[in-house]
Design a protein around this motif. Structure first.
Motif, PDB file in Angstrom:
ATOM      1  N   MET A  17       0.852  -1.156   0.000  1.00 43.04           N
ATOM      2  CA  MET A  17       0.000   0.000   0.000  1.00 43.04           C
ATOM      3  C   MET A  17       0.904   1.227   0.000  1.00 43.04           C
ATOM      4  SD  MET A  17      -2.720   1.263   2.906  1.00 43.04           S
ATOM      5  CE  MET A  17      -3.425  -0.329   3.032  1.00 43.04           C
ATOM      6  N   LEU A  18       0.605   2.132  -0.853  1.00 40.71           N
ATOM      7  CA  LEU A  18       1.370   3.368  -0.954  1.00 40.71           C
ATOM      8  C   LEU A  18       0.446   4.513  -0.573  1.00 40.71           C
ATOM      9  CD1 LEU A  18       3.921   4.914  -1.850  1.00 40.71           C
ATOM     10  CD2 LEU A  18       2.947   4.940  -4.153  1.00 40.71           C
ATOM     11  N   ILE A  19       0.824   5.221   0.472  1.00 39.04           N
ATOM     12  CA  ILE A  19       0.037   6.387   0.866  1.00 39.04           C
ATOM     13  C   ILE A  19       0.962   7.587   0.942  1.00 39.04           C
ATOM     14  CG2 ILE A  19      -1.741   5.107   2.102  1.00 39.04           C
ATOM     15  CD1 ILE A  19      -0.351   5.834   4.709  1.00 39.04           C
ATOM     16  N   SER A  20       0.394   8.729   0.729  1.00 41.73           N
ATOM     17  CA  SER A  20       1.145   9.970   0.769  1.00 41.73           C
ATOM     18  C   SER A  20       0.414  10.941   1.683  1.00 41.73           C
ATOM     19  CB  SER A  20       1.239  10.537  -0.650  1.00 41.73           C
ATOM     20  OG  SER A  20       1.921  11.761  -0.631  1.00 41.73           O
ATOM     21  N   PHE A  21       1.171  11.649   2.491  1.00 38.69           N
ATOM     22  CA  PHE A  21       0.558  12.633   3.371  1.00 38.69           C
ATOM     23  C   PHE A  21       1.545  13.755   3.633  1.00 38.69           C
ATOM     24  CE2 PHE A  21       2.278   9.154   5.811  1.00 38.69           C
ATOM     25  CZ  PHE A  21       3.110   9.781   6.733  1.00 38.69           C
ATOM     26  N   LYS A  22       1.029  14.860   4.093  1.00 39.36           N
ATOM     27  CA  LYS A  22       1.858  16.036   4.355  1.00 39.36           C
ATOM     28  C   LYS A  22       2.745  15.779   5.577  1.00 39.36           C
ATOM     29  CE  LYS A  22      -1.418  19.188   2.324  1.00 39.36           C
ATOM     30  NZ  LYS A  22      -2.296  20.323   2.481  1.00 39.36           N
ATOM     31  N   PRO A  23       3.946  16.314   5.572  1.00 35.76           N
ATOM     32  CA  PRO A  23       4.882  16.082   6.674  1.00 35.76           C
ATOM     33  C   PRO A  23       4.386  16.547   8.037  1.00 35.76           C
ATOM     34  CG  PRO A  23       5.984  17.191   4.852  1.00 35.76           C
ATOM     35  CD  PRO A  23       4.534  17.106   4.514  1.00 35.76           C
ATOM     36  N   LYS A  24       3.394  17.419   8.071  1.00 35.79           N
ATOM     37  CA  LYS A  24       2.918  17.920   9.365  1.00 35.79           C
ATOM     38  C   LYS A  24       2.155  16.860  10.157  1.00 35.79           C
ATOM     39  CE  LYS A  24      -1.432  20.043   7.871  1.00 35.79           C
ATOM     40  NZ  LYS A  24      -2.202  21.278   7.844  1.00 35.79           N
ATOM     41  N   TYR A  25       1.755  15.766   9.501  1.00 33.92           N
ATOM     42  CA  TYR A  25       1.020  14.706  10.181  1.00 33.92           C
ATOM     43  C   TYR A  25       1.970  13.646  10.725  1.00 33.92           C
ATOM     44  CZ  TYR A  25      -2.989  16.787   7.884  1.00 33.92           C
ATOM     45  OH  TYR A  25      -3.942  17.670   7.457  1.00 33.92           O
ATOM     46  N   ALA A  26       1.682  13.135  11.907  1.00 36.41           N
ATOM     47  CA  ALA A  26       2.519  12.098  12.511  1.00 36.41           C
ATOM     48  C   ALA A  26       2.255  10.765  11.801  1.00 36.41           C
ATOM     49  CB  ALA A  26       2.204  11.964  13.990  1.00 36.41           C
ATOM     50  N   PRO A  27       3.300  10.118  11.286  1.00 33.52           N
ATOM     51  CA  PRO A  27       3.121   8.841  10.574  1.00 33.52           C
ATOM     52  C   PRO A  27       2.385   7.786  11.403  1.00 33.52           C
ATOM     53  CG  PRO A  27       5.334   9.656  10.257  1.00 33.52           C
ATOM     54  CD  PRO A  27       4.691  10.545  11.275  1.00 33.52           C
ATOM     55  N   SER A  28       2.681   7.706  12.688  1.00 31.49           N
ATOM     56  CA  SER A  28       2.020   6.694  13.517  1.00 31.49           C
ATOM     57  C   SER A  28       0.518   6.941  13.608  1.00 31.49           C
ATOM     58  CB  SER A  28       2.633   6.651  14.913  1.00 31.49           C
ATOM     59  OG  SER A  28       2.505   7.922  15.537  1.00 31.49           O
ATOM     60  N   ASN A  29       0.096   8.197  13.627  1.00 33.02           N
ATOM     61  CA  ASN A  29      -1.342   8.488  13.660  1.00 33.02           C
ATOM     62  C   ASN A  29      -2.012   8.142  12.333  1.00 33.02           C
ATOM     63  OD1 ASN A  29      -1.246   9.376  16.282  1.00 33.02           O
ATOM     64  ND2 ASN A  29      -1.058  11.527  15.738  1.00 33.02           N
ATOM     65  N   ILE A  30      -1.316   8.387  11.235  1.00 29.51           N
ATOM     66  CA  ILE A  30      -1.852   8.049   9.917  1.00 29.51           C
ATOM     67  C   ILE A  30      -2.112   6.553   9.843  1.00 29.51           C
ATOM     68  CG2 ILE A  30      -1.329   7.945   7.447  1.00 29.51           C
ATOM     69  CD1 ILE A  30      -1.831  10.789   8.274  1.00 29.51           C
ATOM     70  N   VAL A  31      -1.118   5.754  10.243  1.00 32.28           N
ATOM     71  CA  VAL A  31      -1.242   4.300  10.179  1.00 32.28           C
ATOM     72  C   VAL A  31      -2.340   3.807  11.109  1.00 32.28           C
ATOM     73  CG1 VAL A  31      -0.055   2.118  10.654  1.00 32.28           C
ATOM     74  CG2 VAL A  31       1.131   3.950   9.446  1.00 32.28           C
ATOM     75  N   LYS A  32      -2.354   4.305  12.336  1.00 27.96           N
ATOM     76  CA  LYS A  32      -3.365   3.883  13.311  1.00 27.96           C
ATOM     77  C   LYS A  32      -4.769   4.186  12.801  1.00 27.96           C
ATOM     78  CE  LYS A  32      -3.773   6.118  17.201  1.00 27.96           C
ATOM     79  NZ  LYS A  32      -3.565   6.661  18.543  1.00 27.96           N
ATOM     80  N   ASN A  33      -4.974   5.382  12.277  1.00 27.91           N
ATOM     81  CA  ASN A  33      -6.293   5.761  11.763  1.00 27.91           C
ATOM     82  C   ASN A  33      -6.672   4.942  10.533  1.00 27.91           C
ATOM     83  OD1 ASN A  33      -6.637   7.661  13.768  1.00 27.91           O
ATOM     84  ND2 ASN A  33      -5.809   9.323  12.544  1.00 27.91           N
ATOM     85  N   LEU A  34      -5.709   4.686   9.651  1.00 25.50           N
ATOM     86  CA  LEU A  34      -5.969   3.889   8.455  1.00 25.50           C
ATOM     87  C   LEU A  34      -6.363   2.460   8.829  1.00 25.50           C
ATOM     88  CD1 LEU A  34      -5.868   3.668   5.342  1.00 25.50           C
ATOM     89  CD2 LEU A  34      -3.493   2.954   5.610  1.00 25.50           C
ATOM     90  N   LYS A  35      -5.600   1.863   9.737  1.00 26.31           N
ATOM     91  CA  LYS A  35      -5.899   0.494  10.164  1.00 26.31           C
ATOM     92  C   LYS A  35      -7.260   0.425  10.856  1.00 26.31           C
ATOM     93  CE  LYS A  35      -1.363  -1.588  10.871  1.00 26.31           C
ATOM     94  NZ  LYS A  35      -0.489  -2.164  11.905  1.00 26.31           N
ATOM     95  N   GLY A  36      -7.516   1.364  11.746  1.00 24.43           N
ATOM     96  CA  GLY A  36      -8.785   1.363  12.484  1.00 24.43           C
ATOM     97  C   GLY A  36      -9.992   1.531  11.568  1.00 24.43           C
ATOM     98  N   ALA A  37      -9.911   2.507  10.673  1.00 24.83           N
ATOM     99  CA  ALA A  37     -11.031   2.777   9.763  1.00 24.83           C
ATOM    100  C   ALA A  37     -11.263   1.616   8.804  1.00 24.83           C
ATOM    101  CB  ALA A  37     -10.766   4.067   8.976  1.00 24.83           C
ATOM    102  N   SER A  38     -10.185   1.056   8.258  1.00 22.99           N
ATOM    103  CA  SER A  38     -10.357  -0.046   7.311  1.00 22.99           C
ATOM    104  C   SER A  38     -10.887  -1.296   8.012  1.00 22.99           C
ATOM    105  CB  SER A  38      -9.048  -0.349   6.577  1.00 22.99           C
ATOM    106  OG  SER A  38      -8.040  -0.743   7.477  1.00 22.99           O
TER     107      SER A  38
END
Length: 84
Positions: free
Chosen positions: A1-22
């Protein structure tokens, strides 16, 4: 999976939210699968994250696509879960 996000976001929060929502979406659509998984969890607690470095996004996308193709080939040949 390839995701892109702005540097201002914490990578761990992105992953946690992605896993939880999916996982919520998956279990809503396929509730019977929850009992088939270890502890009823769709995702393991671990993840890997890296930067593209000198590679282009297109090169990484092709690599990910080739891994999916290889995984599907192995599954169709009955190698699912085996290290071959």
């Amino acid at each position: 999976m390839l995701i892109s996000f702005k540097p201002k976001y914490a990578p761990s929060n992105i992953v946690k939210n992605l896993k939880g929502a999916s996982a919520r979406i998956w279990f809503k659509q396929y509730p019977e699968t929850k009992q088939l998984l270890w502890g009823g969890h769709l995702w393991s607690p671990s993840y890997y994250m890296g930067t593209l470095g000198d590679m282009s996004k297109e090169v990484v996308e092709k690599y990910i696509e080739s891994q999916y193709t290889e995984a599907m080939r192995r599954q169709l040949k009955g190698y699912y879960g085996k290290n071959r």
